[in-house]
Design a protein around this motif. Structure first.
Motif, short mmCIF file in Angstrom:
data_model
loop_
_atom_site.label_atom_id
_atom_site.label_comp_id
_atom_site.label_asym_id
_atom_site.label_seq_id
_atom_site.Cartn_x
_atom_site.Cartn_y
_atom_site.Cartn_z
N GLU A 114 -0.03 10.87 38.24
CA GLU A 114 0.56 10.83 36.91
C GLU A 114 1.92 11.52 36.98
O GLU A 114 2.01 12.70 37.27
CB GLU A 114 -0.35 11.54 35.91
CG GLU A 114 -1.56 10.71 35.50
CD GLU A 114 -1.17 9.36 34.91
OE1 GLU A 114 -0.23 9.31 34.10
OE2 GLU A 114 -1.80 8.36 35.28
N GLN A 115 2.95 10.81 36.75
CA GLN A 115 4.29 11.36 36.85
C GLN A 115 5.17 10.49 35.98
O GLN A 115 4.96 9.29 35.88
CB GLN A 115 4.75 11.27 38.32
CG GLN A 115 6.06 11.95 38.59
CD GLN A 115 6.46 11.75 40.06
OE1 GLN A 115 6.02 10.82 40.70
NE2 GLN A 115 7.29 12.63 40.56
N GLU A 156 11.20 11.07 36.31
CA GLU A 156 11.18 12.04 37.43
C GLU A 156 11.21 11.30 38.76
O GLU A 156 11.94 11.65 39.68
CB GLU A 156 9.90 12.88 37.36
CG GLU A 156 9.89 13.90 36.26
CD GLU A 156 8.53 14.57 36.13
OE1 GLU A 156 7.74 14.52 37.09
OE2 GLU A 156 8.25 15.09 35.04
N TRP A 157 10.35 10.27 38.83
CA TRP A 157 10.25 9.53 40.09
C TRP A 157 11.56 8.82 40.39
O TRP A 157 12.08 8.84 41.51
CB TRP A 157 9.11 8.51 40.00
CG TRP A 157 8.65 8.03 41.34
CD1 TRP A 157 7.64 8.55 42.08
CD2 TRP A 157 9.19 6.95 42.11
NE1 TRP A 157 7.53 7.86 43.26
CE2 TRP A 157 8.46 6.88 43.31
CE3 TRP A 157 10.23 6.05 41.89
CZ2 TRP A 157 8.74 5.93 44.29
CZ3 TRP A 157 10.50 5.11 42.89
CH2 TRP A 157 9.75 5.06 44.06
N TRP A 176 6.64 -0.14 38.32
CA TRP A 176 6.06 0.92 37.51
C TRP A 176 4.98 0.38 36.57
O TRP A 176 3.99 1.05 36.31
CB TRP A 176 7.16 1.63 36.71
CG TRP A 176 6.67 2.95 36.21
CD1 TRP A 176 6.21 3.26 34.97
CD2 TRP A 176 6.55 4.15 36.99
NE1 TRP A 176 5.82 4.58 34.92
CE2 TRP A 176 6.02 5.14 36.14
CE3 TRP A 176 6.84 4.47 38.32
CZ2 TRP A 176 5.77 6.44 36.58
CZ3 TRP A 176 6.60 5.77 38.76
CH2 TRP A 176 6.07 6.72 37.89
N ARG A 177 5.18 -0.84 36.10
CA ARG A 177 4.18 -1.41 35.19
C ARG A 177 2.93 -1.87 35.91
O ARG A 177 1.84 -1.71 35.42
CB ARG A 177 4.78 -2.61 34.46
CG ARG A 177 5.64 -2.25 33.28
CD ARG A 177 6.08 -3.52 32.61
NE ARG A 177 6.89 -3.23 31.43
CZ ARG A 177 7.75 -4.08 30.91
NH1 ARG A 177 7.91 -5.26 31.48
NH2 ARG A 177 8.44 -3.76 29.85
N ARG A 178 3.12 -2.49 37.04
CA ARG A 178 1.99 -3.22 37.62
C ARG A 178 1.62 -2.84 39.04
O ARG A 178 0.54 -3.18 39.49
CB ARG A 178 2.29 -4.72 37.62
CG ARG A 178 2.57 -5.27 36.25
CD ARG A 178 2.55 -6.78 36.26
NE ARG A 178 2.91 -7.27 34.95
CZ ARG A 178 4.15 -7.58 34.61
NH1 ARG A 178 5.11 -7.50 35.49
NH2 ARG A 178 4.41 -8.00 33.39
N GLN A 179 2.52 -2.19 39.76
CA GLN A 179 2.25 -2.06 41.19
C GLN A 179 2.07 -0.63 41.68
O GLN A 179 1.73 -0.42 42.82
CB GLN A 179 3.39 -2.71 41.99
CG GLN A 179 3.56 -4.19 41.69
CD GLN A 179 4.83 -4.76 42.28
OE1 GLN A 179 5.77 -4.03 42.55
NE2 GLN A 179 4.87 -6.07 42.45
N PRO A 193 10.91 15.72 49.42
CA PRO A 193 9.67 15.14 49.92
C PRO A 193 9.35 13.88 49.12
O PRO A 193 9.76 13.74 47.99
CB PRO A 193 8.63 16.22 49.64
CG PRO A 193 9.19 17.00 48.49
CD PRO A 193 10.68 16.93 48.64
N MET A 194 8.64 12.99 49.74
CA MET A 194 8.25 11.76 49.05
C MET A 194 7.21 12.10 47.99
O MET A 194 6.16 12.63 48.27
CB MET A 194 7.65 10.79 50.06
CG MET A 194 7.24 9.47 49.49
SD MET A 194 8.65 8.52 48.99
CE MET A 194 7.85 7.33 47.93
#
Lengths: 183, 160
Positions: free
Chosen positions: A19-20, A24-25, A59-62, A12-13
């Motif tokens: 918070e992850q 993992e992502w 991951w940092r900004r978007q 699943p998406m």
């Protein structure tokens, strides 16, 4: 070397807004991003570079931005890959040459133990598809994008995206049927 | 989609893209400042390690070149007559900085980190857009230069 590995379940998406951990992502979605990036780059190394840049920026900004994270990342990856391809094309290289040529550099196929004939036939047929059909197929099947999202991504009409997808499936089926008959 | 396609689609969906390489994970971890377990030697980017450099250097170079080149007067022929005061104007610096602004775009608290000497510290990453404006008092022309900048603040913490 394998592009794809067989599995019996789909993921699943995951919600990148929650918070992850990035690992993992990325372990879940990174392979899809890399596979899609390979459609627009000349080598696995190039694909890894554009995925790395896009993912770190994301991951940092978007990642708090609204919208579908995978689609956002794919847009970013495609732009970076096309910019890179334009730079490369000045040196006379072409994506298709790389995809059709140096099999060792493809990084599309897994270890020999993982490879079976059917999977190899599918991968081989995929690589023989016209690039505009293959990218739609990859974005739809492994990128998990809708036709509307694909049309937006590639800046083509929705019907064009859907047609390319059908052509790709038809060509694949034709190739695979032929392979089965001969082998 | 006809049934044949459905079958093929299902088969394709059952194929999972190959996992990403350990090297890619390590490079991302390094960029995100999070060590990957079994941290091996630092792995660089495949290509374009210094690809950001032109994006920083070029705007600066362009701004400087523009500021220097634009106000230059056409060369005077030797002995040519000059109106009073013209020499003074030509000699004066044409573009002068008139404003500088630092706009904070985002600020992210990245939590606690441990420094090399074992001190605990808090790391905050902030993104700015710096905007500098120059004006030519003679021609009233202005030049604005905006550049993104990232700043990481590490503040040691002591528990007393």
């Amino acid at each position: 070397m394998t592009l794809i590995r067989q599995t019996t379940h789909s993921h699943p998406m995951e919600d990148a807004h929650a918070e992850q951990s990035w690992k993992e992502w990325f372990e879940l979605h990174g392979p899809k991003l890399l596979l899609c990036a390979r459609q627009w780059t000349r080598s696995r190394a190039d694909a890894e570079d554009v995925v790395q840049d896009a993912f770190v920026r994301f991951w940092r900004r978007q990642r708090q931005l609204p919208g579908e994270p995978l689609a956002l990342l794919l847009t970013s990856i495609r732009r970076a890959a096309l910019d890179r391809a334009r730079r490369e094309s000045r040196r006379g290289a072409r994506e298709e040459d790389a995809l059709a040529g140096d099999a060792d550099d493809l990084g599309l196929f897994g270890t020999a133990a993982e490879v079976d004939d059917r999977r190899r036939a599918i991968e081989s047929a995929l690589l023989r598809l016209p690039s505009e059909q293959r990218e739609v197929l990859v974005l739809r099947i492994w990128g998990e994008l809708t036709f509307a999202a694909i049309a937006h991504q590639l800046d083509v009409p929705l019907n064009t995206a859907a047609s390319r997808y059908r052509y790709a499936l038809a060509a694949l089926r034709h190739e695979l049927t032929g392979a089965d008959c001969h082998g | 989609m006809d049934d044949d396609f459905r079958e093929l689609e299902a088969e394709l969906r059952n194929l999972r893209p190959a996992t990403v390489s350990r090297g890619l994970l390590e490079r991302i971890a390094r960029e995100l400042d999070e060590p990957v377990s079994n941290g091996s030697a630092a792995v660089g980017r495949n290509h374009d390690k210094g690809a950001w450099v032109p994006w920083v250097i070029l705007p600066i170079a362009a701004a400087i070149a523009f500021a220097v080149a634009l106000p230059r007067q056409p060369a005077q022929s030797p002995g040519a007559a000059e109106p009073d005061g013209a020499r003074g104007l030509a000699a004066a610096p044409a573009f002068k900085p008139v404003s500088a602004q630092n706009l904070l775009v985002s600020s992210r608290d990245e939590g606690y980190v441990t420094l090399a000497d074992g001190t605990r510290a808090r790391r905050i990453r902030q993104s700015y857009v710096d905007t500098i404006t120059w004006k030519n008092p003679r021609t009233k022309a202005s030049l604005t230069w905006s550049l993104p900048r990232e700043e990481v603040r590490v503040t040691p913490i002591s528990y007393e």
